[in-house]
Scaffold this active site. Sequence first.
Site, PDB file in Angstrom:
ATOM      1  N   CYS A 147       0.859  -1.192   0.000  1.00 41.30           N
ATOM      2  CA  CYS A 147       0.000   0.000   0.000  1.00 41.30           C
ATOM      3  C   CYS A 147       0.888   1.232   0.000  1.00 41.30           C
ATOM      4  O   CYS A 147       1.882   1.275   0.726  1.00 41.30           O
ATOM      5  CB  CYS A 147      -0.890  -0.004   1.241  1.00 41.30           C
ATOM      6  SG  CYS A 147      -1.986   1.416   1.349  1.00 41.30           S
TER       7      CYS A 147
ATOM      8  N   HIS B  69      -9.158  -3.951  -1.424  1.00 38.69           N
ATOM      9  CA  HIS B  69      -8.100  -3.164  -0.788  1.00 38.69           C
ATOM     10  C   HIS B  69      -8.414  -1.670  -0.882  1.00 38.69           C
ATOM     11  O   HIS B  69      -8.348  -0.957   0.128  1.00 38.69           O
ATOM     12  CB  HIS B  69      -6.746  -3.469  -1.443  1.00 38.69           C
ATOM     13  CG  HIS B  69      -5.616  -2.628  -0.928  1.00 38.69           C
ATOM     14  ND1 HIS B  69      -4.557  -3.142  -0.217  1.00 38.69           N
ATOM     15  CD2 HIS B  69      -5.402  -1.286  -1.001  1.00 38.69           C
ATOM     16  CE1 HIS B  69      -3.739  -2.147   0.117  1.00 38.69           C
ATOM     17  NE2 HIS B  69      -4.217  -1.016  -0.352  1.00 38.69           N
ATOM     18  N   GLU B  70      -8.761  -1.218  -2.091  1.00 37.71           N
ATOM     19  CA  GLU B  70      -8.997   0.224  -2.281  1.00 37.71           C
ATOM     20  C   GLU B  70     -10.240   0.686  -1.518  1.00 37.71           C
ATOM     21  O   GLU B  70     -10.216   1.742  -0.878  1.00 37.71           O
ATOM     22  CB  GLU B  70      -9.113   0.565  -3.767  1.00 37.71           C
ATOM     23  CG  GLU B  70      -7.830   0.358  -4.571  1.00 37.71           C
ATOM     24  CD  GLU B  70      -6.598   0.974  -3.933  1.00 37.71           C
ATOM     25  OE1 GLU B  70      -6.716   2.046  -3.299  1.00 37.71           O
ATOM     26  OE2 GLU B  70      -5.508   0.384  -4.059  1.00 37.71           O
TER      27      GLU B  70
ATOM     28  N   HIS C 109      -9.988   1.494   2.154  1.00 38.95           N
ATOM     29  CA  HIS C 109      -9.524   2.838   2.522  1.00 38.95           C
ATOM     30  C   HIS C 109     -10.698   3.774   2.813  1.00 38.95           C
ATOM     31  O   HIS C 109     -10.560   4.729   3.571  1.00 38.95           O
ATOM     32  CB  HIS C 109      -8.689   3.442   1.383  1.00 38.95           C
ATOM     33  CG  HIS C 109      -7.276   2.943   1.324  1.00 38.95           C
ATOM     34  ND1 HIS C 109      -6.331   3.212   2.283  1.00 38.95           N
ATOM     35  CD2 HIS C 109      -6.646   2.189   0.392  1.00 38.95           C
ATOM     36  CE1 HIS C 109      -5.182   2.654   1.949  1.00 38.95           C
ATOM     37  NE2 HIS C 109      -5.337   2.014   0.800  1.00 38.95           N
TER      38      HIS C 109
END
Length: 179
Positions: free
Chosen positions: A101, A143-144, A147
């Site tokens: 990341c 994953h994105e 955030h």
Amino acid sequence: MTVREILKMGDARLLRMAQPVTDFDSDALHLLITDMLDTMRAANGAGLAAPQIGVDLQLVIFGSFERNPRYPDRPTVPPTVLINPTITPIGDVEESDWEGCLSVPGLRGKVPRWAHIRYTGFDQYGDAIERTVEGFHARVVQHECDHLWGRLYPMRVRDFSQFGYTEVLFPEIAANEDD
Ligand code: NI
């Protein structure tokens, strides 16, 4: 063209629940996306979420806008702007694989993710996106979007024997890496 500063783990702005985008196809939104693309390219990232540059909005970009030296062997993911996303797992199969990341520079960890997902959202023009995906594409989206809910991948690592410095774990990748 503006390459923005990427916030690093420890910054409280990475832990917020991001706000939905309400104004589509606006100059401000297009400018923000241009900055995010410039920032992601400059860092050779596979994706970038607005909170990583301190913008409290549900907006992520990901995909292979061009060949990525950080992930030379990874399958390509269509270049995507995804706004106000939802993710629904399909089935209960998990897969673990390595992630890095841009907000956690120099480290990699093995992270369990849903193998198959359906995701929805909107592009920058307000047009609906709906896809059913698996594998690396599914991983990048999870994953994105994490955030946007204030989660960084180390919070999902279960086996800390599989978490460490990129230069030690993957010297061949570290040689190509900016962070
Ligand atoms: Ni990230």
